[in-house]
Design an enzyme around this catalytic site. Sequence first.
Site, mmCIF file in Angstrom:
data_model
loop_
_atom_site.group_PDB
_atom_site.id
_atom_site.type_symbol
_atom_site.label_atom_id
_atom_site.label_comp_id
_atom_site.label_asym_id
_atom_site.label_seq_id
_atom_site.Cartn_x
_atom_site.Cartn_y
_atom_site.Cartn_z
ATOM 1 N N LYS A 73 0.719 -1.216 0.050
ATOM 2 C CA LYS A 73 -0.031 0.104 -0.144
ATOM 3 C C LYS A 73 0.855 1.359 0.027
ATOM 4 O O LYS A 73 0.537 2.221 -0.702
ATOM 5 C CB LYS A 73 -0.928 -0.055 1.291
ATOM 6 N N ARG A 149 -16.579 15.601 17.010
ATOM 7 C CA ARG A 149 -15.553 15.530 17.830
ATOM 8 C C ARG A 149 -15.846 16.813 18.913
ATOM 9 O O ARG A 149 -16.697 17.841 18.742
ATOM 10 C CB ARG A 149 -14.055 15.879 17.482
ATOM 11 N N TYR A 181 -8.460 13.282 26.243
ATOM 12 C CA TYR A 181 -8.387 14.446 26.868
ATOM 13 C C TYR A 181 -7.002 14.621 27.578
ATOM 14 O O TYR A 181 -6.010 15.676 27.617
ATOM 15 C CB TYR A 181 -9.268 14.927 27.833
ATOM 16 N N ARG A 182 -6.643 13.560 28.143
ATOM 17 C CA ARG A 182 -5.557 13.730 29.057
ATOM 18 C C ARG A 182 -4.223 13.461 28.338
ATOM 19 O O ARG A 182 -3.260 13.821 28.800
ATOM 20 C CB ARG A 182 -5.718 12.505 30.230
ATOM 21 N N ARG A 183 -4.456 12.894 27.270
ATOM 22 C CA ARG A 183 -3.165 12.795 26.135
ATOM 23 C C ARG A 183 -3.076 14.203 25.614
ATOM 24 O O ARG A 183 -2.369 14.194 24.669
ATOM 25 C CB ARG A 183 -3.472 11.614 25.184
ATOM 26 N N GLY A 189 -13.615 12.329 21.295
ATOM 27 C CA GLY A 189 -14.665 11.489 20.881
ATOM 28 C C GLY A 189 -15.524 11.491 21.793
ATOM 29 O O GLY A 189 -16.832 11.459 21.534
ATOM 30 N N ASN A 280 -1.743 0.866 25.667
ATOM 31 C CA ASN A 280 -2.223 -0.390 26.453
ATOM 32 C C ASN A 280 -1.650 -1.684 26.095
ATOM 33 O O ASN A 280 -1.260 -2.409 26.885
ATOM 34 C CB ASN A 280 -3.787 -0.097 26.900
HETATM 35 P P1 TTP Z 1 -12.083 5.886 24.487
HETATM 36 O O1 TTP Z 1 -12.729 7.130 25.019
HETATM 37 O O2 TTP Z 1 -12.873 4.950 23.526
HETATM 38 O O3 TTP Z 1 -10.881 6.418 23.535
HETATM 39 P P2 TTP Z 1 -10.002 7.772 23.623
HETATM 40 O O4 TTP Z 1 -10.600 8.571 24.767
HETATM 41 O O5 TTP Z 1 -8.574 7.441 23.746
HETATM 42 O O6 TTP Z 1 -10.484 8.579 22.143
HETATM 43 P P3 TTP Z 1 -11.701 9.397 21.933
HETATM 44 O O7 TTP Z 1 -11.193 10.577 21.759
HETATM 45 O O8 TTP Z 1 -12.191 8.884 20.436
HETATM 46 O O9 TTP Z 1 -12.651 9.240 23.072
HETATM 47 O O10 TTP Z 1 -11.650 5.072 25.527
HETATM 48 C C1 TTP Z 1 -10.582 5.546 26.697
HETATM 49 C C2 TTP Z 1 -9.620 4.981 26.812
HETATM 50 O O11 TTP Z 1 -9.998 3.349 27.454
HETATM 51 C C3 TTP Z 1 -8.521 4.713 25.805
HETATM 52 O O12 TTP Z 1 -7.778 5.685 25.586
HETATM 53 C C4 TTP Z 1 -7.598 3.394 26.140
HETATM 54 C C5 TTP Z 1 -9.008 2.532 26.846
HETATM 55 N N1 TTP Z 1 -9.371 1.671 26.054
HETATM 56 C C6 TTP Z 1 -8.680 0.336 25.427
HETATM 57 O O13 TTP Z 1 -7.723 0.292 26.104
HETATM 58 N N2 TTP Z 1 -9.371 -0.474 24.714
HETATM 59 C C7 TTP Z 1 -10.321 -0.320 24.376
HETATM 60 O O14 TTP Z 1 -10.823 -1.147 23.388
HETATM 61 C C8 TTP Z 1 -11.227 0.813 24.475
HETATM 62 C C9 TTP Z 1 -12.610 1.145 23.888
HETATM 63 C C10 TTP Z 1 -10.563 1.866 25.415
#
Ligand code: TTP
Length: 342
Positions: A73, A149, A181-183, A189, A280
């Site tokens: 790709k 978002r 947010y913390r990152r 999302g 993770n």
């Molecule tokens: P989310 O809210 O799904 O992801 P996010 O906050 O990183 O991104 P977004 O802005 O789209 O909301 O989940 C929060 C955290 O939980 C994610 O950062 C890591 C952990 N998590 C996992 O490790 N595995 C998973 O399958 C999910 C859904 C979350």
Amino acid sequence: MRKNEGTSKSKNPNLRTIEMLGKMAYYYDRIDDRWRTISYRKAITALKRQTDYIATREQAIGIPGIGERLASKVEEIACTNKLRRLESTVTDPNDRILLLFMGIYQVGLPTASRWIAQGHQSLEDLKAKADLTPNQKIGLDHYNDFLSRIPRSEVMAHAEIVRRACSNADAQIQLVVGGSYRRGSADCGDIDLIITKESASLEQIRTILVDTVIPQLFQDGFLQVGLATSRSRSTDRGSKWHGASALPGSQVWRRIDLLFVPWDEFGAALIYFTGNDIFNRSIRLLASRKKMRLNQHGLYGDIMRGEKRERITQGKLLEGRSEERIFDILGVPWRPPEHRIC
Ligand code: TTP
Ligand code: MG
């Protein structure tokens, strides 16, 4: 486990490739194809680290994190400035409808495919004719709200309302905004709120939230609806509350998760709910290589595994409360949340 400091736009010669692979990863994420999403995201991370332009399959295969298929790709994008698979996701009518339906909160591939097989072609069709669960009805009514978002400042405003309600109920409650947010993301999302209290058990925290804080937030007009989850595993039972919230005077509903965490597990939960998900996975893999086990409840030692890496013993708890200590025991340098992007 390497440090991620993002991409400097002016420096990386592979930006076009990264952008197109990013669109593919987004597509696979939306159709719930976990494995492809992960391999595309790994390839993107690997390309972000390159200082040379990667134009051929051979060059791409030489980079750890890029497999054979992804390498082809990369070459296709370099040669043609296009990716046929990406174009087909836009032009194929079934793909288009699939993406539309899977944009509904909690609707996965099986449900979306079933609706297409039943002849539904639009959101209006679903509203008028399909048999919907209560959650799907809410998801459909707030389709654009839940897909868009949330600006960082708005996440903070929602969190502050919950924080105030928590301290009114119990002055010792602590709340950390987790997830993207913390990152440090500019937009998120959903709103992930990690809630704990010094020395408190899960039961005690849940009681304060479920009996006092959540009813109060409904009464104030902030919380709009609770969304039951079908996906949560038995171990999650009672430790989460999913729903939707709206700021005073706003019609826009946002997805909000309240995550109840016992004090003893605060550090492990912070790592888990800060993510990202690929970080993770890597840190868990690292723990398992060191004969330990990390999950959202704690870091465990003395784990015995069988030939297929299956766990024979549950192990003993090494640390749960402190994020820093968990990194320390794992032998990983402390990584601030904004560097935990893989
Ligand atoms: P989310 O809210 O799904 O992801 P996010 O906050 O990183 O991104 P977004 O802005 O789209 O909301 O989940 C929060 C955290 O939980 C994610 O950062 C890591 C952990 N998590 C996992 O490790 N595995 C998973 O399958 C999910 C859904 C979350
Ligand atoms: Mg989130």
